[in-house]
Design a protein around this motif. Structure first.
Motif, PDB file in Angstrom:
ATOM      1  N   GLY A 157      -5.637   1.736  -4.642  1.00 61.31           N
ATOM      2  CA  GLY A 157      -6.430   2.579  -3.472  1.00 61.31           C
ATOM      3  C   GLY A 157      -6.029   4.158  -3.312  1.00 61.31           C
ATOM      4  O   GLY A 157      -6.709   4.626  -2.426  1.00 61.31           O
ATOM      5  N   GLY A 158      -4.975   4.404  -3.940  1.00 57.39           N
ATOM      6  CA  GLY A 158      -4.606   5.878  -3.828  1.00 57.39           C
ATOM      7  C   GLY A 158      -5.291   6.837  -4.659  1.00 57.39           C
ATOM      8  O   GLY A 158      -6.162   6.472  -5.318  1.00 57.39           O
ATOM      9  N   GLY A 159      -4.881   8.141  -4.566  1.00 57.36           N
ATOM     10  CA  GLY A 159      -5.435   9.284  -5.315  1.00 57.36           C
ATOM     11  C   GLY A 159      -5.575   9.052  -6.568  1.00 57.36           C
ATOM     12  O   GLY A 159      -6.564   9.018  -7.094  1.00 57.36           O
ATOM     13  N   VAL A 160      -4.155   8.807  -7.332  1.00 57.70           N
ATOM     14  CA  VAL A 160      -4.237   8.479  -8.606  1.00 57.70           C
ATOM     15  C   VAL A 160      -4.910   7.186  -9.072  1.00 57.70           C
ATOM     16  O   VAL A 160      -5.479   7.164  -9.964  1.00 57.70           O
ATOM     17  CB  VAL A 160      -2.759   8.827  -9.247  1.00 57.70           C
ATOM     18  CG1 VAL A 160      -2.760   8.383 -10.648  1.00 57.70           C
ATOM     19  CG2 VAL A 160      -2.305  10.156  -9.098  1.00 57.70           C
ATOM     20  N   GLY A 161      -4.205   6.270  -8.508  1.00 61.68           N
ATOM     21  CA  GLY A 161      -4.900   4.754  -8.535  1.00 61.68           C
ATOM     22  C   GLY A 161      -6.256   4.780  -8.484  1.00 61.68           C
ATOM     23  O   GLY A 161      -6.969   4.091  -9.483  1.00 61.68           O
ATOM     24  N   SER A 162      -7.210   5.498  -7.606  1.00 59.42           N
ATOM     25  CA  SER A 162      -8.520   5.354  -7.513  1.00 59.42           C
ATOM     26  C   SER A 162      -9.231   5.763  -8.945  1.00 59.42           C
ATOM     27  O   SER A 162     -10.346   5.425  -9.244  1.00 59.42           O
ATOM     28  CB  SER A 162      -9.122   5.854  -6.352  1.00 59.42           C
ATOM     29  OG  SER A 162      -8.720   7.233  -6.307  1.00 59.42           O
ATOM     30  N   ARG A 297     -10.805  11.478   4.025  1.00 61.61           N
ATOM     31  CA  ARG A 297     -10.760  12.400   5.044  1.00 61.61           C
ATOM     32  C   ARG A 297     -11.013  13.891   4.484  1.00 61.61           C
ATOM     33  O   ARG A 297     -10.118  14.215   3.609  1.00 61.61           O
ATOM     34  CB  ARG A 297      -9.769  12.251   6.044  1.00 61.61           C
ATOM     35  CG  ARG A 297     -10.066  10.901   7.134  1.00 61.61           C
ATOM     36  CD  ARG A 297      -9.041  10.948   8.129  1.00 61.61           C
ATOM     37  NE  ARG A 297      -9.174  12.189   9.168  1.00 61.61           N
ATOM     38  CZ  ARG A 297      -8.433  12.290  10.163  1.00 61.61           C
ATOM     39  NH1 ARG A 297      -7.424  11.382  10.600  1.00 61.61           N
ATOM     40  NH2 ARG A 297      -8.497  13.263  10.827  1.00 61.61           N
ATOM     41  N   VAL A 298     -11.525  14.608   5.267  1.00 59.47           N
ATOM     42  CA  VAL A 298     -11.660  16.033   5.106  1.00 59.47           C
ATOM     43  C   VAL A 298     -11.024  16.943   6.165  1.00 59.47           C
ATOM     44  O   VAL A 298     -11.504  16.580   7.717  1.00 59.47           O
ATOM     45  CB  VAL A 298     -12.934  16.753   4.736  1.00 59.47           C
ATOM     46  CG1 VAL A 298     -13.256  18.183   4.609  1.00 59.47           C
ATOM     47  CG2 VAL A 298     -13.575  16.013   3.478  1.00 59.47           C
ATOM     48  N   LEU A 311      -1.745  12.136   4.668  1.00 63.44           N
ATOM     49  CA  LEU A 311      -1.578  11.561   3.285  1.00 63.44           C
ATOM     50  C   LEU A 311      -0.430  10.850   2.905  1.00 63.44           C
ATOM     51  O   LEU A 311      -0.184   9.861   2.431  1.00 63.44           O
ATOM     52  CB  LEU A 311      -1.795  12.673   2.139  1.00 63.44           C
ATOM     53  CG  LEU A 311      -1.293  12.090   0.737  1.00 63.44           C
ATOM     54  CD1 LEU A 311      -2.517  11.380   0.057  1.00 63.44           C
ATOM     55  CD2 LEU A 311      -0.985  13.473  -0.102  1.00 63.44           C
ATOM     56  N   HIS A 312       0.896  11.465   3.641  1.00 61.62           N
ATOM     57  CA  HIS A 312       1.983  10.710   3.425  1.00 61.62           C
ATOM     58  C   HIS A 312       2.252   9.718   4.067  1.00 61.62           C
ATOM     59  O   HIS A 312       3.222   8.792   3.455  1.00 61.62           O
ATOM     60  CB  HIS A 312       3.145  12.034   3.888  1.00 61.62           C
ATOM     61  CG  HIS A 312       4.578  11.451   3.650  1.00 61.62           C
ATOM     62  ND1 HIS A 312       5.199  11.133   2.296  1.00 61.62           N
ATOM     63  CD2 HIS A 312       5.729  11.301   4.505  1.00 61.62           C
ATOM     64  CE1 HIS A 312       6.485  10.516   2.647  1.00 61.62           C
ATOM     65  NE2 HIS A 312       6.469  10.711   4.006  1.00 61.62           N
ATOM     66  N   ALA A 313       1.691   9.282   5.079  1.00 65.26           N
ATOM     67  CA  ALA A 313       1.576   7.932   6.011  1.00 65.26           C
ATOM     68  C   ALA A 313       1.111   6.977   4.997  1.00 65.26           C
ATOM     69  O   ALA A 313       1.159   5.871   5.306  1.00 65.26           O
ATOM     70  CB  ALA A 313       0.626   8.299   7.059  1.00 65.26           C
ATOM     71  N   GLY A 314       0.337   7.082   3.966  1.00 67.92           N
ATOM     72  CA  GLY A 314       0.185   6.035   2.800  1.00 67.92           C
ATOM     73  C   GLY A 314      -1.024   5.441   3.256  1.00 67.92           C
ATOM     74  O   GLY A 314      -1.466   4.323   2.454  1.00 67.92           O
ATOM     75  N   SER A 315      -1.937   5.883   4.308  1.00 70.42           N
ATOM     76  CA  SER A 315      -3.269   4.914   4.506  1.00 70.42           C
ATOM     77  C   SER A 315      -4.466   5.388   3.814  1.00 70.42           C
ATOM     78  O   SER A 315      -5.318   4.536   3.995  1.00 70.42           O
ATOM     79  CB  SER A 315      -3.453   4.884   6.102  1.00 70.42           C
ATOM     80  OG  SER A 315      -3.712   6.245   6.522  1.00 70.42           O
ATOM     81  N   PRO A 316      -4.495   6.758   3.126  1.00 71.46           N
ATOM     82  CA  PRO A 316      -5.816   7.119   2.699  1.00 71.46           C
ATOM     83  C   PRO A 316      -6.443   5.920   1.746  1.00 71.46           C
ATOM     84  O   PRO A 316      -5.633   5.582   0.847  1.00 71.46           O
ATOM     85  CB  PRO A 316      -5.409   8.553   2.043  1.00 71.46           C
ATOM     86  CG  PRO A 316      -4.388   8.778   2.973  1.00 71.46           C
ATOM     87  CD  PRO A 316      -3.523   7.720   2.983  1.00 71.46           C
ATOM     88  N   ARG A 317      -7.742   6.068   1.664  1.00 70.89           N
ATOM     89  CA  ARG A 317      -8.777   5.400   0.620  1.00 70.89           C
ATOM     90  C   ARG A 317      -9.027   6.576  -0.234  1.00 70.89           C
ATOM     91  O   ARG A 317     -10.006   6.960  -0.051  1.00 70.89           O
ATOM     92  CB  ARG A 317      -9.691   4.467   1.149  1.00 70.89           C
ATOM     93  CG  ARG A 317      -9.185   3.360   2.139  1.00 70.89           C
ATOM     94  CD  ARG A 317     -10.587   2.754   2.527  1.00 70.89           C
ATOM     95  NE  ARG A 317     -10.026   1.608   3.431  1.00 70.89           N
ATOM     96  CZ  ARG A 317     -11.123   0.718   4.056  1.00 70.89           C
ATOM     97  NH1 ARG A 317     -12.215   0.937   3.471  1.00 70.89           N
ATOM     98  NH2 ARG A 317     -10.485  -0.219   4.988  1.00 70.89           N
TER      99      ARG A 317
END
Length: 324
Positions: A157-162, A297-298, A311-317
């Motif tokens: 669900g993260g940046g690279v993973g998505s 988010r932007v 981002l570092h908190a780890g919640s972004p989709r």
């Protein structure tokens, strides 16, 4: 121009906005008027100066050599050097820079850029270069993925993973994604045939074996990951989160080739570059709809520190983006 600047390592609060002269492009350079810049995990690491391995390998021992954070960039070509042949002023482009992209203008080389597809926004384009290139290299080049193989993506669900989920599906793989409960539905929309919520299910318990594992999460031991690989399967470790103060999560990447030398399985700590061929492949996949950047988010440039902390908190989709 306005640019985000840091003079010392620390929490994102060390960042500030300052006024400076725009960079002057050299003969082989392109000056880009920035419309958006992506935020990847490396931005937090360089801002914080952690793990200390980064300082030792050239990012600056006591203070960051690169005063402006960010590598992903999307915008309009403002000026080109006399030797530049692939771009002209007014072109919409995306790619990377070595001088920091959290600014109104950046200078980069033409081999770090590609034309932006007209079908996507600048914000979407800025989300692609670093994370998309890492996913592409992990699957196609390091992983040697072939159609019909089974792929496990940790941190789906993260940046690279998505991007990894979408690219693996586009290459004909059967994809299982591992993520938190809040991202299960999101990862399904990316095309994963199966999604595992790691809070409720252990991906090692069901007896499934994979031809390729792409690990972007960094919390599982090499032996644990090897246990769900087929005999001649491949593990590709992307980045390194967690771990101690010196190596952080990069310790597994350093150990992987040592273990691989004595095993039938291939274990690889990926070192990814955003080269021109990768950017052009990603551009084509964006244009034909094989991949769609997922933006959580932007943030405006003035809130770049909040973007990095979020981002570092780890919640972004998916991805976080800064607009300029």
């Amino acid at each position: 121009m306005k640019a985000v600047t840091q003079d010392r390592y620390g929490a994102p609060e060390v960042l500030r906005i300052e006024e400076r002269e725009p960079p002057t492009p050299g003969d082989n350079d392109v000056l880009v008027r920035v419309r958006a810049a992506g935020v990847d995990a490396g931005v937090w690491h360089v801002t914080a100066g952690k793990p200390y391995l980064l300082r030792l390998i050239g990012f600056g021992l006591r203070a960051p050599k690169q005063k402006t954070p960010g590598r992903d960039v999307a915008g309009l070509v403002a000026e080109v050097g006399k030797n530049v042949t692939r771009f002209k002023p007014g072109d919409e482009v995306f790619g990377t820079t070595l001088e920091g992209s959290f600014a109104e203008f950046v200078r980069t080389s033409e081999d770090r850029l590609a034309l932006k597809p007209a079908t996507i926004s600048f914000e979407q384009a800025a989300a692609v270069p670093v994370s998309g290139s890492a996913a592409l290299h992990a699957l196609r080049d390091a992983g040697r993925l072939r159609a019909g193989e089974r792929v496990l993506v940790l941190g789906a669900g993260g940046g690279v993973g998505s991007f990894a989920v979408q690219i693996a599906v586009a290459l004909g793989a059967t994809v299982t994604g591992v993520c938190s409960a809040s991202k299960v539905d999101f990862v399904r929309t990316l095309g994963a045939q199966r999604v595992i919520d790691y809070d409720w299910e252990d991906f090692t318990d069901d007896g499934e074996r994979y031809h390729l594992i792409v690990d972007t999460a960094g919390h599982n031991s090499l032996s644990r990951l090897r246990g769900v690989l087929v005999r001649y399967g491949t593990l590709v470790i992307v980045g390194g989160e967690g771990g101690g103060w010196l190596l952080g999560g990069f310790g597994r990447s350093l150990r992987a080739p040592l273990v691989s030398a004595f095993a039938s399985q291939r274990l690889i700590g990926l070192i990814s570059e955003e080269d021109q061929p990768a950017l052009e492949t990603l551009r084509d996949m964006l244009a034909d709809g094989s991949i769609t950047p997922a933006i959580d988010r932007v943030f405006p440039l003035e809130k770049a520190a909040e973007a990095i902390e979020y981002l570092h908190a780890g919640s972004p989709r998916g991805k976080v983006v800064v607009t300029v």
